[in-house]
Structure formats: structure tokens, C-alpha cells
Write a protein that holds these residues in place. Structure first.
Motif, mmCIF file in Angstrom:
data_model
loop_
_atom_site.group_PDB
_atom_site.id
_atom_site.type_symbol
_atom_site.label_atom_id
_atom_site.label_comp_id
_atom_site.label_asym_id
_atom_site.label_seq_id
_atom_site.Cartn_x
_atom_site.Cartn_y
_atom_site.Cartn_z
ATOM 1 N N ALA A 45 0.838 -1.204 0.000
ATOM 2 C CA ALA A 45 0.000 0.000 0.000
ATOM 3 C C ALA A 45 0.872 1.253 0.000
ATOM 4 O O ALA A 45 0.581 2.221 -0.714
ATOM 5 C CB ALA A 45 -0.935 -0.004 1.211
ATOM 6 N N GLU A 46 1.950 1.245 0.767
ATOM 7 C CA GLU A 46 2.848 2.401 0.813
ATOM 8 C C GLU A 46 3.528 2.606 -0.536
ATOM 9 O O GLU A 46 3.665 3.739 -1.006
ATOM 10 C CB GLU A 46 3.886 2.228 1.922
ATOM 11 N N ALA A 47 3.933 1.523 -1.195
ATOM 12 C CA ALA A 47 4.556 1.628 -2.515
ATOM 13 C C ALA A 47 3.558 2.207 -3.522
ATOM 14 O O ALA A 47 3.918 3.064 -4.340
ATOM 15 C CB ALA A 47 5.058 0.263 -2.977
ATOM 16 N N GLU A 48 2.321 1.784 -3.442
ATOM 17 C CA GLU A 48 1.293 2.314 -4.353
ATOM 18 C C GLU A 48 1.029 3.785 -4.070
ATOM 19 O O GLU A 48 0.884 4.589 -4.986
ATOM 20 C CB GLU A 48 0.003 1.509 -4.204
ATOM 21 N N ARG A 49 1.007 4.165 -2.783
ATOM 22 C CA ARG A 49 0.804 5.567 -2.436
ATOM 23 C C ARG A 49 1.926 6.433 -2.989
ATOM 24 O O ARG A 49 1.680 7.493 -3.569
ATOM 25 C CB ARG A 49 0.728 5.736 -0.910
ATOM 26 N N ARG A 50 3.166 5.969 -2.854
ATOM 27 C CA ARG A 50 4.306 6.727 -3.381
ATOM 28 C C ARG A 50 4.229 6.850 -4.896
ATOM 29 O O ARG A 50 4.524 7.891 -5.471
ATOM 30 C CB ARG A 50 5.630 6.071 -2.964
ATOM 31 N N GLU A 51 3.809 5.771 -5.563
ATOM 32 C CA GLU A 51 3.670 5.791 -7.017
ATOM 33 C C GLU A 51 2.619 6.817 -7.447
ATOM 34 O O GLU A 51 2.836 7.586 -8.385
ATOM 35 C CB GLU A 51 3.299 4.397 -7.521
ATOM 36 N N LEU A 52 1.493 6.840 -6.768
ATOM 37 C CA LEU A 52 0.446 7.813 -7.084
ATOM 38 C C LEU A 52 0.919 9.238 -6.796
ATOM 39 O O LEU A 52 0.624 10.161 -7.562
ATOM 40 C CB LEU A 52 -0.817 7.506 -6.291
ATOM 41 N N GLU A 53 1.635 9.405 -5.712
ATOM 42 C CA GLU A 53 2.170 10.717 -5.377
ATOM 43 C C GLU A 53 3.101 11.220 -6.478
ATOM 44 O O GLU A 53 3.022 12.366 -6.898
ATOM 45 C CB GLU A 53 2.909 10.637 -4.043
ATOM 46 N N ARG A 54 3.975 10.344 -6.982
ATOM 47 C CA ARG A 54 4.875 10.708 -8.084
ATOM 48 C C ARG A 54 4.082 11.046 -9.342
ATOM 49 O O ARG A 54 4.363 12.020 -10.025
ATOM 50 C CB ARG A 54 5.859 9.571 -8.376
ATOM 51 N N TYR A 55 3.088 10.218 -9.644
ATOM 52 C CA TYR A 55 2.275 10.430 -10.835
ATOM 53 C C TYR A 55 1.631 11.815 -10.813
ATOM 54 O O TYR A 55 1.701 12.570 -11.785
ATOM 55 C CB TYR A 55 1.193 9.344 -10.943
#
Length: 95
Positions: free
Chosen positions: A66-76
Motif C-alpha cells: 500500500a505504501e509503494a502504491e501511495r508513493r507511485e500515485l504521489e509521483r504520478y
């Protein structure tokens, strides 16, 4: 949607700050949106409680995913904002 007038008590300083920010005609709409957002949070809290009751708390692996997905969305969204040139104003407003 039908409306009905209610009386609520608010701290004066908070109410006047909001009234200054939203203008004379926007106070009720502002309060309505705030209540809607709080109800959404309440429902999400109920969902999380139910999910934890049904499946237990998230595992360390699930939290890491979940944290990895959150970081990915934040970058996007940061990249999208940087390339849009308008501060991301093409994104829909929440609530």
C-alpha cells in the motif's frame, strides 16, 4: 435536493473566519461540504473496522504494498502537475 434550516452553535471566531473566506452566500454550502466530507470519513472508518474484523489487521507485506502504491500515485500526480503548467487545476475537485 430539498433543504431544511437548522440551528447549530459554532465557535464565533471559526464561523466568522469561514464567512470572510466564502462570502455571505457561501457559508451554508461550505458547512454542507464539510459535513459531507466528515460523513465520508465516518463511513470509511466503518469500512476499515469491518474489513479488519473480517480479515484481521493488514500484514506487514500488505502495508508495504500500500505504501509503494501511495508513493507511485504521489509521483504520478506530482509529474502531472509539473507538466500541466497550471498547478494541476485540470484535476477534479473533491467533495
Amino acid at each position: 435536493m430539498a433543504t431544511k434550516k437548522y440551528t447549530v452553535t459554532l465557535p464565533e471566531e471559526l464561523a466568522e473566519e469561514i464567512r470572510r473566506e466564502v462570502g455571505p452566500g457561501g457559508f451554508s454550502a461550505y458547512v454542507t461540504r464539510a459535513i459531507e466530507r466528515q460523513r465520508e470519513r465516518d463511513r470509511l472508518g466503518e469500512l476499515v473496522a469491518w474489513m479488519q474484523e473480517e480479515g484481521g489487521p493488514p500484514t506487514d507485506e500488505e502495508l508495504a504494498e500500500a505504501e509503494a502504491e501511495r508513493r507511485e500515485l504521489e509521483r504520478y500526480f506530482a509529474e502531472r502537475e509539473a507538466t500541466s503548467g497550471n498547478g494541476g487545476s485540470d484535476l477534479p475537485m473533491a467533495g
